[in-house]
Design an enzyme around this catalytic site. Structure first.
Site, short mmCIF file in Angstrom:
data_model
loop_
_atom_site.label_atom_id
_atom_site.label_comp_id
_atom_site.label_asym_id
_atom_site.label_seq_id
_atom_site.Cartn_x
_atom_site.Cartn_y
_atom_site.Cartn_z
N ILE A 76 -1.33 -7.67 14.29
CA ILE A 76 -0.38 -7.28 15.19
C ILE A 76 -0.57 -6.65 16.53
O ILE A 76 -0.48 -7.26 17.54
CB ILE A 76 0.93 -6.60 14.37
N LYS A 115 -9.86 -4.30 19.54
CA LYS A 115 -8.73 -4.95 19.83
C LYS A 115 -7.82 -4.64 20.99
O LYS A 115 -6.60 -5.16 21.33
CB LYS A 115 -7.69 -3.82 18.81
N LYS A 135 -12.71 0.08 17.47
CA LYS A 135 -11.56 -0.62 17.22
C LYS A 135 -10.86 -0.70 18.62
O LYS A 135 -10.22 -1.83 18.90
CB LYS A 135 -10.59 0.01 16.27
N ASN A 176 0.70 -1.12 0.07
CA ASN A 176 0.01 0.03 0.09
C ASN A 176 0.91 1.13 0.00
O ASN A 176 2.14 1.02 0.06
CB ASN A 176 -0.90 0.04 1.17
O1 C5P Z 1 -8.06 -2.98 11.59
P1 C5P Z 1 -7.57 -1.72 11.32
O2 C5P Z 1 -6.29 -2.10 9.99
O3 C5P Z 1 -8.17 -0.59 10.55
O4 C5P Z 1 -6.59 -1.26 12.53
C1 C5P Z 1 -5.64 -0.19 12.40
C2 C5P Z 1 -4.71 -0.47 13.53
O5 C5P Z 1 -4.31 -1.88 13.85
C3 C5P Z 1 -3.39 0.29 13.30
O6 C5P Z 1 -2.85 0.81 14.59
C4 C5P Z 1 -2.42 -0.96 13.02
O7 C5P Z 1 -1.08 -0.49 12.79
C5 C5P Z 1 -3.02 -1.88 13.48
N1 C5P Z 1 -3.03 -3.20 12.63
C6 C5P Z 1 -1.95 -4.22 13.05
N2 C5P Z 1 -2.17 -5.42 12.45
C7 C5P Z 1 -2.80 -5.59 11.32
C8 C5P Z 1 -3.77 -4.51 10.91
C9 C5P Z 1 -3.87 -3.53 11.70
O8 C5P Z 1 -1.32 -4.14 14.08
N3 C5P Z 1 -2.85 -6.61 10.79
#
Ligand code: C5P
Length: 398
Positions: A308, A342, A338, A210
């Protein structure tokens, strides 16, 4: 990290034989990662050359108050604002007299009047000049004006006399300067930040990725280091220099980013997920370059990447967790979900439907969402915003 790393130190050098030691002082400050600019008085330039100081500091030396060329680059008021600390070493009896009486008849005295930064002097002069009642009176005046005086030491002097008036050694001056700089709000804390995009390989030469520039994560790493933290920056491929004092771990895929994050986060106090992690990766990674075939349509099967930040948030004990949410609608509501889903402490939300902020741009505008409510941070450069965000995070964990 050293307390002087990334600090802006302005070294003033006046006309005394100890000026040669200012070269070593410049080197010592650079060695701990400080930014150094040197101001040399006319008398100072009789003892040491600007070229030596330019080479050691990595910046042009400032010598004149009314130099149109210098004023175009960094003028005297900018220089006064730039400094986090002014250290004059050596400081002669003449300089002490001029500074104590508020004179501004050269660049260095003018800077001292114009700055809000702490000022320190390391006096160096003949013992009789140091003992002279007029010098002692100037010393009293400077101390009462809030100027810090380091030394002088006592002993054998260049002129053959013995007594007080020897400039302190460069290592002692640097330590005294470090003691003057206030500890940052994250001193002693370990911060881990993910930044940039990930690349998910299709074959040895192709990947899915991206447009993330990494700018926000790198600005946060720089701001956290400036606040005194030991920072590990786990970064996907970006075209940015590693901020000074920051340890960078380069990764490509989401899986690599997770592995590096798990290692670093086990000892971290704060974890900030600023990376734009690819949500999916190809199920199959071809060993050889995929050849163009006869088919008009090609399908790539994708599988979900690990989350992550959500994984780190399940560690026991876990760091203070900060995530990002880039949304195009219902920004606050999505950010809040979120936060809960998370298991985060704060979510920094931005509206990426506005093309001039967020992804790949130099500016950003965010709302910080936490359990206690929301804080809007108006549009600013990512560097300025990062400093505000780090200050907010420091406030929350302290
Ligand atoms: O779920 P989304 O991508 O919208 O969430 C964004 C947040 O989650 C950011 O802080 C991003 O760095 C983290 N993230 C992550 N691992 C992923 C997807 C997003 O740590 N696979």
């Amino acid at each position: 990290m050293h307390r002087l790393t990334n600090r802006h130190i302005l070294i003033g050098i006046t006309g005394g034989i100890a000026a040669y030691k200012a070269a070593e002082l410049t080197r010592l400050f650079k060695g701990v990662g400080a930014e150094v600019r040197v101001v040399l008085t006319d008398a100072g330039a009789e003892f040491i050359t600007p070229l030596t100081l330019q080479a050691l500091s990595g910046n042009p030396v400032h010598q004149s108050l009314l130099d149109p060329e210098a004023e175009q680059g960094m003028g005297h008021i900018e220089l006064a604002r730039w400094a986090d600390l002014i250290i004059v070493a050596p400081a002669t009896a003449d300089f002490m007299a001029r500074l104590s009486s508020g004179m501004a008849n050269d660049l260095l005295t003018t800077l001292c009047l114009a700055t809000d930064a702490p000022i320190a002097l390391a006096p160096a002069m003949n013992q009789a000049m140091w003992r002279d009642p007029r010098t002692q009176q100037n010393l009293e005046a400077l101390l009462s004006q809030g100027v810090n005086i380091f030394g002088p030491g006592s002993g054998e002097q260049a002129c053959g006399d013995t007594g007080p008036g020897r400039m302190l050694e460069p290592t002692q001056i640097m330590q005294a300067c470090a003691n003057l700089i206030a500890a940052g709000p994250l001193e002693g804390k370990r911060v881990v930040i993910t930044a940039g995009p990930t690349r998910e390989a299709l074959d040895p030469v192709r990947f899915i990725s991206n447009h993330s520039s990494g700018k926000m994560g790198y600005a946060l790493a720089e701001a956290a280091a400036k606040a005194g933290a030991a920072v590990t920056l786990i970064s996907g491929p970006v075209a940015l220099a590693t901020p000074k004092g920051v340890q960078r771990v380069g990764v490509e895929s989401a899986q690599e980013m997770l592995d590096a994050s798990l290692i670093a986060a086990s000892a971290a106090d704060i974890f900030i997920g600023a990376a734009a992690v690819a949500d999916y990766r190809p199920v199959m990674v071809a060993d050889q370059k995929i050849k163009k075939g006869a088919e008009e349509v090609m399908e790539i099967l994708l599988t979900k990447n690990p989350d992550i930040i959500a994984t780190i948030a399940t560690l026991e004990p876990r760091p203070f967790m900060v995530g990002f949410a880039a949304e195009t609608e219902n920004v606050i509501a999505y950010a809040r979900s979120k936060l809960e889903r998370k298991g985060l402490d704060l979510v920094i939300a931005n509206d990426v439907s506005q093309s001039d902020i967020g992804f790949n741009s130099d500016d950003n505008e965010v709302v910080v969402v936490g359990a206690g409510g929301e804080i809007a941070m108006p549009r600013a450069s990512k560097a300025a915003l990062a400093e505000n965000l780090i200050a907010l995070i420091a406030e929350q964990i302290n």
